[in-house]
Design an enzyme around this catalytic site. Structure first.
Site, PDB file in Angstrom:
ATOM      1  N   ASP A 435       1.026  -1.268  -0.058  1.00 15.61           N
ATOM      2  CA  ASP A 435      -0.053  -0.221   0.111  1.00 15.61           C
ATOM      3  C   ASP A 435       0.965   1.201  -0.072  1.00 15.61           C
ATOM      4  O   ASP A 435       2.094   1.165   0.362  1.00 15.61           O
ATOM      5  CB  ASP A 435      -0.996  -0.154   1.112  1.00 15.61           C
ATOM      6  N   ASP A 504     -11.039   1.887  -3.378  1.00 16.76           N
ATOM      7  CA  ASP A 504     -11.441   1.551  -2.021  1.00 16.76           C
ATOM      8  C   ASP A 504     -13.145   1.266  -2.173  1.00 16.76           C
ATOM      9  O   ASP A 504     -13.570   0.818  -1.354  1.00 16.76           O
ATOM     10  CB  ASP A 504     -11.213   2.689  -0.985  1.00 16.76           C
TER      11      ASP A 504
END
Ligand code: GLA
Length: 690
Positions: A435, A504
């Site tokens: 990430d 997301d």
């Protein structure tokens, strides 16, 4: 001449020894190339002499002369394994600067990549102020630009508009989370707007995990120049004597059969050359982020392994929150940088979890964000000069964190060792979600001292050095490239990763649009798509959406009804059966969600003997409107296909008129399938031949 099956780019040298582009378009008959007129447009135009428009390259010479003049020297063609590389050498007649245009042509996939090397052959430093990877020219009455832009949770919105006189710039200055607002890819249609199946269109993307810049300029004669490369904003590059500068490749294809063909070219090339293990299978997974956030302990995770096993997925992915000793990672204010297990949450460590998962028959993977640091961390306390922050200014955070200074080799070592040490805890750790949750702001590198303009580029090169080392030691470990959603979606990164996290936002309906956008440039096996509790659509709808990409779950399996669990288990099994077609087949986008409250696309196996169709409806008034059939594409007209709707809810009945019929490819492409959809209805249809 740079030629592939469908795309060609032709240069000619003028009597003045300058290099001109004389053709860009679909490939011609071999004998017709000699008929091409001399080019009007200099192929890689420099700033400072007689160029009146946006340059591809700008150099400040050591003596202060702000110009570069490029003349053709020679070119060389090399046949590499499965593609051809042409290197065109240009040189300034008065100054010691040599420029190599490196063009790779992939014939079968109809892809050309263009990269540039600038060499300082002098004895003094010069400064590179602009350094495009490619400059392409077009001549047409009109040009239509399709760009992709968005924000967190709304990535890859597609917008198409005509280009007008002057410059349109699509760029990123975000550094790390570079693609959050603008994505590094575009279409330019020539003459008229291109559809999925018609029109002349150039599709291009830059293989660079950082700041990019695409400039589209229409000049006084209505000619278009397209200049693509690393963003030179705030990024002058000092080139010392004897040094050279390499740009990343710009990847493009040109189709005269619309966007669909351009996408298929890119997908083929990506799977064959650009994505790590692009032809290999992917792992389905259960992630715990949406279900637990950072609130979990060892036992809870072990229980979740059972949920993964129940679903039948390949892997359990442990997300954020597992680390931090002095400062446990209980929320996003602390611990990034301290990559040791939190002894309270995980008293027996990652090794125990990896073993427990394997014992239950499921693989184990882990989340890392190794380029970042929270001020509340041991790393920050020990190495205050390892992060990007301005002197004499208040620290500026985004998600309470700072970016590590990857231009610094010591920091590169730290990031490499973080990953290596984590993976070395247990060989059974078999997946990494990498990430990167913040962009660069208030940027200053303590390491680069008085060469701050290097940071955006040096950072990406530092990142690639780390990833090269990781791939040397772990060549095939599946890794997901994530950046707080789709902040990093480029082929520079995908060389090291098997897939990326597009957003997301996993709302079933919104994901149709997001995945649709990415599907223009990336094959389905790279587009991670998880079923979560975002969105109010039925579970089946959300599952069918995820099945169009690389399927995973991020949901509380314990909250599913028995029927939902039975459906989901079955869906995983169905996906495993269909995924070779979805991952490796040819994509045809049939109904564009931007045009009506419906979407449909299909994947056809390379041999044409199997296909999977996905169809979605979300029109609340649908019942009062005629439902038009969906015409299929890409099938073999002469073959007979058995039509079978799959992935129904237990006890559910197909509404598809053609279900269980055997129909010819010709019929399916001319008459189509009647789905008879309702609001939030979705269907997955399998086509098989004998
Ligand atoms: C980012 C990612 C999410 C999740 C969180 C964890 O937002 O996109 O999927 O991993 O970080 O903090």
């Amino acid at each position: 001449m740079i030629e592939t099956d469908q795309t060609a780019l032709v240069f000619k040298v003028g009597t003045n020894q300058k290099l001109y582009q004389s053709y860009l378009g679909t490939s011609l008959k071999p004998s017709d190339y000699t008929s091409l007129k001399d080019g009007q447009h200099e192929a890689y135009q420099s700033a400072g002499t007689d160029n009146l428009f946006e340059p591809a390259i700008q150099v400040l010479q050591a003596d202060g002369n702000p110009s570069l003049d490029l003349k053709y020297v020679k070119h060389e063609v090399r046949q590499l394994n499965d593609h051809q590389q042409t290197t065109i050498e240009l040189k300034d007649p008065e100054y010691p600067v040599r420029v190599l245009l490196i063009l790779d042509a992939f014939p079968k996939e109809s892809i050309i990549t263009s990269a540039v090397t600038v060499i300082n052959e002098g004895k003094e430093k010069l400064v590179l102020k602009q350094f495009a990877s490619s400059m392409l020219h077009m001549d047409a009455p009109n040009y239509w630009l399709t760009q992709f832009h968005g924000d967190w949770a709304s990535e890859m919105r597609m917008d198409e508009a005509p280009l007008t006189s002057g410059i349109k710039i699509v760029d990123s200055k975000l550094g790390t989370r570079a693609d959050m607002y603008q994505s590094p890819m575009f279409y330019v249609a020539k003459g008229k707007q291109a559809s999925e199946t018609t029109g002349d269109v150039l599709a291009g993307t830059l293989a660079w995990t950082g700041n990019f810049r695409f400039a589209f300029e229409i000049d006084n004669s209505n000619s278009l120049r397209i200049i693509t490369g690393i963003n030179n904003y705030s990024s002058e590059w000092p080139l010392e004597a004897g040094e050279h500068f390499e740009t990343p490749p710009f990847i493009f294809t040109y189709s005269n059969q619309g966007k669909g063909q351009a996408s298929r070219n890119l997908h083929d090339w990506a799977r064959n050359y650009a994505v790590l293990d692009g032809k290999e299978p992917r792992l389905t997974l259960l992630n715990n982020w949406e279900a637990t956030g950072m609130k979990f302990d060892q036992q809870k995770l072990v229980n979740l392994f059972d949920d993964g096993v129940k679903l039948g997925v390949d892997l359990f992915l442990l997300d954020d929150g597992w680390f931090g000793r002095k400062y446990p990672r209980d929320d996003d204010h602390t611990s990034l940088g301290d990559w040791q297990e939190d002894p309270k949450k995980l008293p027996d460590g990652l090794g125990y979890l990896a073993k427990a998962a394997t014992d239950k028959g499921i693989k184990f993977g882990i989340w890392l964000e190794p380029e970042m640091v929270n001020p509340k961390s041991e790393l920050y306390e020990k190495h205050p000069d390892w992060m990007l922050k301005l002197p004499n200014r208040e620290e500026h955070y985004y998600r309470n964190q700072l970016v590590l200074d990857l231009s610094n080799p010591k920091v590169q070592d730290f990031v490499y060792e973080t990953v290596d040490k984590t993976l070395s805890i247990d060989k059974r750790i078999s997946y990494v979600k990498w990430d990167c949750n913040r962009m660069m702001t208030n940027t200053y590198s303590p390491y680069l001292k008085n060469e701050q303009s290097k940071i955006a580029i040096a950072y990406v090169r530092g990142l690639y050095k780390v990833l090269d080392r990781i791939r040397e030691k772990y060549p095939h470990l599946p890794m997901m490239l994530c950046s707080g959603g789709g902040g990093r979606t480029d082929y520079g990164g995908l060389k090291y990763f098997t897939e990326f996290w597009p957003s997301d936002n996993t709302d079933g309906l919104e994901r149709i649009f997001i995945q649709w956008g990415y599907s223009n440039f990336f094959p389905a096996n790279t587009i991670a798509a998880h079923i979560t509790s975002w969105g109010k659509q039925p579970l089946k709808f959300r599952t069918d959406v995820a099945m169009m990409g690389k399927l995973g779950y991020d949901i509380e399996v314990g909250h599913m009804t028995e029927k939902e669990l039975a459906f989901s288990k079955n869906a995983v099994a169905t996906y495993k059966e269909l995924s070779p077609i979805i991952w490796q087949g040819d994509l045809y986008r049939l109904l564009n969600p931007y045009e009506q409250p419906q979407a449909a696309l299909m994947y056809v196996a390379k041999q044409g003997d199997e296909a999977v169709v996905f169809q979605f409806d979300w029109n609340t008034e649908m019942r009062n409107k005629p439902a038009y059939p969906v015409l299929l594409q890409g099938l073999d007209a002469g073959r007979q296909y058995r039509v079978e709707e799959v992935n129904l809810m237990p006890g559910g009945k197909s509404r598809l008129s053609e279900n269980e019929k055997v129909l010819s490819g010709d019929y399916l492409m001319k008459v189509g399938l009647h789905f008879n959809g309702r609001n939030y209805a979705s269907s997955v249809v399998k086509l098989t031949t004998n």
